[in-house]
Design an enzyme around this catalytic site. Structure first.
Site, PDB file in Angstrom:
ATOM      1  N   GLY A  20      13.952  25.799 -48.632  1.00 21.98           N
ATOM      2  CA  GLY A  20      13.057  24.719 -48.591  1.00 21.98           C
ATOM      3  C   GLY A  20      11.553  25.345 -48.044  1.00 21.98           C
ATOM      4  CB  SER A  47      15.166  23.267 -51.997  1.00 18.83           C
ATOM      5  OG  SER A  47      15.420  22.450 -50.751  1.00 18.83           O
ATOM      6  CE1 TYR A  71      21.245  20.148 -47.878  1.00 20.51           C
ATOM      7  CE2 TYR A  71      18.948  20.328 -48.296  1.00 20.51           C
ATOM      8  CZ  TYR A  71      19.903  20.891 -47.900  1.00 20.51           C
ATOM      9  OH  TYR A  71      19.978  22.203 -47.498  1.00 20.51           O
ATOM     10  CB  THR A  97      23.965  20.765 -50.638  1.00 14.58           C
ATOM     11  OG1 THR A  97      22.836  21.658 -51.279  1.00 14.58           O
ATOM     12  CG2 THR A  97      24.356  21.174 -49.172  1.00 14.58           C
ATOM     13  NE  ARG A 192      19.126  28.296 -41.943  1.00 17.31           N
ATOM     14  CZ  ARG A 192      18.595  27.312 -42.699  1.00 17.31           C
ATOM     15  NH1 ARG A 192      19.056  26.795 -43.585  1.00 17.31           N
ATOM     16  NH2 ARG A 192      17.724  26.507 -41.911  1.00 17.31           N
ATOM     17  CG  ASP A 220      23.855  30.781 -51.547  1.00 17.04           C
ATOM     18  OD1 ASP A 220      22.766  30.576 -51.772  1.00 17.04           O
ATOM     19  OD2 ASP A 220      24.142  30.360 -50.102  1.00 17.04           O
ATOM     20  CB  ILE A 223      23.091  38.938 -52.641  1.00 13.68           C
ATOM     21  CG1 ILE A 223      24.425  38.220 -53.015  1.00 13.68           C
ATOM     22  CG2 ILE A 223      22.766  39.984 -53.655  1.00 13.68           C
ATOM     23  CD1 ILE A 223      25.544  39.282 -53.241  1.00 13.68           C
TER      24      ILE A 223
END
Length: 294
Positions: A20, A47, A71, A97, A192, A220, A223
């Protein structure tokens, strides 16, 4: 290095994860990111918390391959409005998500007194009635009650393939297949959300084995090099999505910085393929891990 995701061709299995507020890093924000993705012929997942409007993102890179990350909002009308909007704008997949029933305990944000909720606007979460831009803290709640049965409602809203982001276990992967999703992004949300959760790549093999080739699996998180890309593909990922390094490139030099990050990863991945004897991504498999001791 070419491959396909959800039937669309990309130049390499290295794409851009949803993050974001890109205007915190560069004035043009997500528009610069989208242009870099288009130039590289890869997929960019925009996002829900984009700091540019979806219309501006599309206008900046009209030929780019775009997916949209959602979301889930408690207000079903807002979800419906967003899904219809991204479909009309030419986005090619809906990424839901599923690992944020609530925001994790982010100590760095507390220590640094970072409170985006009071400062930033989301241009695509306006009131359905008024069409206006609403403050972040008013329009950003995430529905904590979303469950597997809700997927049928989303599937009734759109013809876009639905991909779940945030799957880390065999059990959830099997449920995803049972509920007819089109893809899974194995992700721990950049580490997170829940502290000490397994790394995405440690969960990858379990998820790949569980889906038995019925849906595409992507990775995800974590990387940083071309070798990382090779490892992920050898363990069964169809493609990887990159988050933080894209933001670093954006903060460094906007669109050109993002392009440099992608070029570095592509070149390193090409070298890794060459040195392990892979002429195409189709030749990458788990035997490479044992062979090369990566």
């Amino acid at each position: 290095m070419r491959t396909t995701i959800q039937g669309a061709e990309i130049s390499a299995p290295i794409c851009i994860a949803p993050t974001g507020f890109h205007r915190l890093a560069w004035p043009d924000g997500e528009m610069s990111t989208a242009r870099a993705a288009q130039a590289a012929s890869i997929c960019y997942i925009a996002s829900t918390y984009a700091s540019c409007s979806l219309e501006d993102i599309v206008a900046a890179a009209p030929r780019g391959l775009r997916w949209f990350q959602l979301y889930v909002h408690p207000n079903r009308q807002i979800n419906k409005q967003m899904i219809q909007k991204v479909e009309s704008l030419g986005f090619k997949a809906l990424v839901i998500t599923v690992d944020v029933p609530k925001v994790g305990n982010r100590r760095n944000d507390i220590t640094n007194q970072v409170d985006l909720m009071k400062k930033l606007l989301l241009k695509d979460l306006g009131s359905p009635e008024m069409g206006n831009v609403m403050p972040y803290f008013q329009m950003s709640p995430i529905d904590p009650s979303i469950c597997w049965e809700d997927l049928s409602w989303f599937q009734s809203m759109t013809r876009l393939p639905i991909i779940l982001k945030g799957i880390l276990t065999k059990e959830d992967a099997e449920l995803a297949v049972k509920h007819n999703v089109h893809g899974i992004i194995v992700s721990n949300h950049g580490g997170r959300q829940l502290d000490e959760v397994p790394a995405s790549i440690d969960a990858l093999t379990e998820v790949v084995a569980a889906v038995k080739g019925k849906v595409e699996v992507y990775l995800d998180g974590g990387i940083r090099t071309g070798n990382d890309v090779l490892k992920a593909l050898a363990l069964g990922a169809k493609c990887v999505f990159v988050g933080r390094p894209i933001l670093w490139g954006l903060a460094y030099k906007g669109e050109h910085g993002v392009k440099e990050v992608l070029d570095i990863l592509k070149n390193e991945f090409h070298t890794s393929m060459t040195l392990t004897g892979c002429r195409s991504v189709a030749e990458i498999n788990q035997d490479l891990i044992r062979f090369s001791r990566l």
